[in-house]
Design an enzyme around this catalytic site. Sequence first.
Site, PDB file in Angstrom:
ATOM      1  N   ASP A 112      14.714  16.647   0.123  1.00 49.82           N
ATOM      2  CA  ASP A 112      14.474  15.416   0.750  1.00 49.82           C
ATOM      3  C   ASP A 112      15.922  15.080   2.168  1.00 49.82           C
ATOM      4  OD1 ASP A 112      12.038  15.210  -0.175  1.00 49.82           O
ATOM      5  OD2 ASP A 112      12.446  12.967  -0.837  1.00 49.82           O
TER       6      ASP A 112
ATOM      7  N   GLU B 156      -0.710 -21.232   6.928  1.00 53.94           N
ATOM      8  CA  GLU B 156      -0.739 -20.007   7.194  1.00 53.94           C
ATOM      9  C   GLU B 156      -1.472 -19.277   7.872  1.00 53.94           C
ATOM     10  OE1 GLU B 156       0.417 -15.761   4.741  1.00 53.94           O
ATOM     11  OE2 GLU B 156       0.402 -17.517   3.661  1.00 53.94           O
TER      12      GLU B 156
ATOM     13  N   HIS C 117       6.277 -16.744 -10.257  1.00 49.71           N
ATOM     14  CA  HIS C 117       5.455 -14.952 -10.676  1.00 49.71           C
ATOM     15  C   HIS C 117       5.645 -15.565 -11.456  1.00 49.71           C
ATOM     16  CE1 HIS C 117       3.880 -13.041  -6.764  1.00 49.71           C
ATOM     17  NE2 HIS C 117       5.268 -13.686  -5.913  1.00 49.71           N
TER      18      HIS C 117
ATOM     19  N   TYR D  17       1.082  -1.155   0.194  1.00 48.38           N
ATOM     20  CA  TYR D  17      -0.320  -0.309   0.062  1.00 48.38           C
ATOM     21  C   TYR D  17       0.939   0.805   0.392  1.00 48.38           C
ATOM     22  CZ  TYR D  17      -4.600  -2.218   0.742  1.00 48.38           C
ATOM     23  OH  TYR D  17      -5.563  -3.109   0.462  1.00 48.38           O
TER      24      TYR D  17
ATOM     25  N   GLN E 231      11.777  26.417 -11.033  1.00 49.08           N
ATOM     26  CA  GLN E 231      12.673  26.990 -10.853  1.00 49.08           C
ATOM     27  C   GLN E 231      13.133  26.975  -9.970  1.00 49.08           C
ATOM     28  OE1 GLN E 231      11.903  31.667 -12.305  1.00 49.08           O
ATOM     29  NE2 GLN E 231      10.140  30.661 -13.455  1.00 49.08           N
TER      30      GLN E 231
ATOM     31  N   THR F 269       6.015  27.730 -14.684  1.00 49.57           N
ATOM     32  CA  THR F 269       7.348  27.488 -14.392  1.00 49.57           C
ATOM     33  C   THR F 269       8.265  27.534 -13.113  1.00 49.57           C
ATOM     34  OG1 THR F 269       8.111  29.501 -15.048  1.00 49.57           O
ATOM     35  CG2 THR F 269       7.405  28.239 -16.454  1.00 49.57           C
TER      36      THR F 269
ATOM     37  N   CYS G 111       0.900 -17.533  -7.037  1.00 50.87           N
ATOM     38  CA  CYS G 111       0.981 -17.527  -5.929  1.00 50.87           C
ATOM     39  C   CYS G 111       0.417 -18.322  -5.037  1.00 50.87           C
ATOM     40  CB  CYS G 111       3.009 -16.739  -5.429  1.00 50.87           C
ATOM     41  SG  CYS G 111       3.051 -16.333  -3.888  1.00 50.87           S
TER      42      CYS G 111
ATOM     43  N   GLU H  94       4.721 -12.864 -13.632  1.00 53.45           N
ATOM     44  CA  GLU H  94       4.666 -11.460 -14.045  1.00 53.45           C
ATOM     45  C   GLU H  94       6.018 -11.260 -14.518  1.00 53.45           C
ATOM     46  OE1 GLU H  94       3.362 -11.740  -9.766  1.00 53.45           O
ATOM     47  OE2 GLU H  94       3.441 -12.898 -11.501  1.00 53.45           O
TER      48      GLU H  94
END
Length: 537
Positions: free
Chosen positions: A146, A402, A505, A54, A191, A187, A378, A507
């Site tokens: 940051d 599980e 997996h 998330y 800047q 802009t 999975c 993908e």
Amino acid sequence: MTKFIFVTGGVVSGLGKGITSASIGLLMKARGYKTTNIKIDPYINYDAGTMNPYQHGEVFVLDDGGEVDLDLGNYERFLDTNLTFEHNITTGKVYSTVIEKERRGEYLGATVQVIPHITDEIKRRIREIAKDYDIVVVEIGGTVGDIESMPFLEAARQMQLEEGRENVAFVHVTYVPKLKVVGEQKTKPTQHSVKELRSLGIQPDAIVARSEDPLEEEARKKISLFTNVPREAVVSAYDVEDTYEVPLLLEREGLGKYLIKRLKLEDREPDLREWEKMVAKYKALKETVEIAIVGKYVKLTDSYLSIKEALKHASVSNDVKVKIRWIEAEDIEEHGTKLLEGVDGIIVPGGFGARGAEGKIMTIKYARENDIPFLGICFGFQLTVVEFARNVLGMKGAHSTEIDPQTPYPVVDLMPEQRNLEKLGGTMRLGAYPVKIKKGTLAYRLYKKELVYERHRHRWEVNPDYIEAFEKAGLVFSGVAGDDERRMEILELPDKRYFIATQFHPEFKSRPMRPAPVFHGLVRAAKEYKQEKNATN
């Protein structure tokens, strides 16, 4: 000598630095230069493995078992390459190494500081990867300003000083908003962002201006003037329908050519023909199929980014556009399977924990009983086994340990090697493992070979004690682990249109020009199923 392109971001996060970095990598590779991408994540986590989808989106898994940021998935797809865990540099990794060295006495009693010790370790990691490449594109995560990014930006500044200006370029990705009230592009945020970057000793060589509409000439001139960046290097990266269009857009804007010139490299004609063909084909698709993804993180669809991309790849190979119907597994529990009515295919993806598990099991039952093309991945594979045990074999209360450690039928159980682990991070069965495929099965028809390597991320497996009972009832385990034939990898129901699930997996290895076989098969089956439905109506 290796050339470095650092990609930084300003104004806001989520602008598409990852796609920009992947696109720059592709433009360099298309010119015949050996290119790779590195992602710097300034968080203190060692890797992405224990992060909540998330907050962070999907955890992407590499061949070597690295659990990394989803941007590395974009790099692999755009450059059609396999990266390593070392291609993801985190604050956690850097500080871990420096502290270990200090404990071993390698700093000879020096006071260990951010400069030079942390910055030196960052540069060492970048250079270690760079040895084998002509060009390295380094994306620095986060936004300029940051506090977490500071050591990485400082290391990048030092690299330009040490490697020489002609060997290090900086591309800054910013946001140019358009205020509806005045109707003009602003802009000022760009800047200020560049001003912040320059205060850290970095002058960007190119600016990629993200905006809803193409950058207006007035805004382009203004950005150039106030940021000290040549007008030709102020690039308009406006919103496009599909991310695979971005490299072509940046090439049309002249970014590839400009960076080659800036790094004093020989400019070669980029070969983007296959990419252009793929993009044109995807944009031209008219026919559609609707595939439901029933998961527990669907509120943030980036949690399933690689699945979305794999469906896109399979769209192109099947000449049909996939529309995704996102369904929260808990909504199925609450409102029933009517939420699935009308779909042409169903995917139950991976995930951990009890929340939504019963909704996924209800979904699998619906797909099996109504013969709707289905793919489980999975946890979706494990719950397919649970559904079959409960509803075909009559094993009331069957489950995965599980979810229910006290289940009377533990048809899915913790792998033996996982039983005494104390740490969660990096301890699953991770990365590419061999899968043996049985001839004469759907899996073999899809893969067309007996041995494949697929990427895994799991702790639980089908309990070998129940395999015989499943097979007697008609469930076919068409793929087993190449290193342990008692570990099930692929299951299918031969009497169905298309019903397949994988412990791995698929993908993660799907590419724009080479869709993952099980996704190609799912979309093809969904297309045929929709045609059948239309013919009978």
